[in-house]
Design an enzyme around this catalytic site. Structure first.
Site, PDB file in Angstrom:
ATOM      1  N   GLU A  69       0.849  -1.185   0.000  1.00  0.00           N
ATOM      2  CA  GLU A  69       0.000   0.000   0.000  1.00  0.00           C
ATOM      3  C   GLU A  69       0.889   1.240   0.000  1.00  0.00           C
ATOM      4  O   GLU A  69       1.846   1.314   0.773  1.00  0.00           O
ATOM      5  CB  GLU A  69      -0.925  -0.005   1.226  1.00  0.00           C
ATOM      6  N   ASP A 118      -7.429   1.725  -8.306  1.00  0.00           N
ATOM      7  CA  ASP A 118      -7.773   3.065  -8.773  1.00  0.00           C
ATOM      8  C   ASP A 118      -8.001   3.002 -10.282  1.00  0.00           C
ATOM      9  O   ASP A 118      -7.118   2.586 -11.029  1.00  0.00           O
ATOM     10  CB  ASP A 118      -6.631   4.023  -8.447  1.00  0.00           C
ATOM     11  N   GLU A 195     -13.259  -4.838   1.597  1.00  0.00           N
ATOM     12  CA  GLU A 195     -14.198  -3.859   2.140  1.00  0.00           C
ATOM     13  C   GLU A 195     -15.021  -3.216   1.027  1.00  0.00           C
ATOM     14  O   GLU A 195     -16.244  -3.047   1.147  1.00  0.00           O
ATOM     15  CB  GLU A 195     -13.444  -2.766   2.911  1.00  0.00           C
ATOM     16  N   TYR A 196     -14.364  -2.853  -0.071  1.00  0.00           N
ATOM     17  CA  TYR A 196     -15.090  -2.241  -1.187  1.00  0.00           C
ATOM     18  C   TYR A 196     -16.080  -3.220  -1.807  1.00  0.00           C
ATOM     19  O   TYR A 196     -17.188  -2.836  -2.213  1.00  0.00           O
ATOM     20  CB  TYR A 196     -14.103  -1.761  -2.257  1.00  0.00           C
ATOM     21  N   GLU A 197     -15.687  -4.469  -1.903  1.00  0.00           N
ATOM     22  CA  GLU A 197     -16.560  -5.472  -2.497  1.00  0.00           C
ATOM     23  C   GLU A 197     -17.838  -5.622  -1.689  1.00  0.00           C
ATOM     24  O   GLU A 197     -18.941  -5.723  -2.244  1.00  0.00           O
ATOM     25  CB  GLU A 197     -15.815  -6.803  -2.583  1.00  0.00           C
TER      26      GLU A 197
END
Length: 214
Positions: A69, A118, A195-197
């Site tokens: 990250e 992104d 988390e986004y999923e």
């Protein structure tokens, strides 16, 4: 959206036992020096808050996981989640993926995960996308001969771009693909959500996934 800087994040990341500082010095030596075993290495580029890779590490103790990250303020969240746990096969690196060849040697990595990267929506920024041909060339260097890339996103534009980049690349090919992961019984088997999923699928958005190999 501007990333909010969190005071003290740099210090926490640097001092965490889960973080590899000066990763370039361990190029080619992660198994021996960091994990002290000969297990395969799987990496996630753009790991965000770390839910995906942390879950995998807990479920697969015989695989070494490294989450990458770029921003300490984001990596801090992952560290806070695992700091009190004992996950010996998990490490984090705060690093820019553009320079990934500086920290991994040829064939050192067995699998690469790209999750909800992104999209860099402007055409002039297409080379920054983690599935662009520029990055595919880098992955070709660090991945083992039988290594593969697994890519998930809810962004149809980015997914279509990624499919085209891989199909047009002389070395890579798509071996698995779905345009609705959660309703694909085969590809969704054993799926670990990010988390986004969780957020996007709860809103009714389909999740796209592909697997690429050489």
């Amino acid at each position: 959206m501007r990333l909010r800087n969190i005071p003290g994040a740099d210090e926490v990341v640097t001092n965490s036992p889960y973080c590899i500082n000066n990763p370039a010095q361990f190029k080619g030596l992660y198994k021996k020096e960091i994990f002290k075993n000969d297990n395969p290495i799987h990496i996630e580029i753009g790991m965000g808050k770390g839910q995906f890779i942390t879950t995998l590490a807990k479920e697969n103790p015989d695989i070494n996981y490294i989450g990458i990250e770029r921003y300490t303020s984001v990596l801090l969240r992952a560290i806070q989640k695992v700091e009190e746990e004992d996950i010996p096969n998990l490490r984090f690196i705060c690093f820019d993926a553009n320079e990934i060849l500086d920290i991994f040697s040829c064939y050192e990595v067995d699998r690469i995960y790209l999750n909800f990267s992104d999209p860099w929506p402007k055409d002039r920024h297409s080379k920054r996308r983690l599935t662009s041909s520029n990055f595919l060339n880098r992955y070709n260097t660090i991945l083992a001969k039988d290594g593969r890339i697994e890519f998930k996103t809810d962004n149809r534009g980015l997914f279509d771009f990624s499919v085209e980049e891989i199909e047009n690349h002389p070395l890579w090919k798509i071996t698995e693909i779905t345009y609705d992961l959660h309703n694909d019984a085969t590809m969704n088997q054993g799926n670990v959500m990010t988390e986004y999923e969780e957020k996007f699928s709860s809103q009714g958005n389909p999740i796209f996934k592909l697997v690429a190999s050489r």
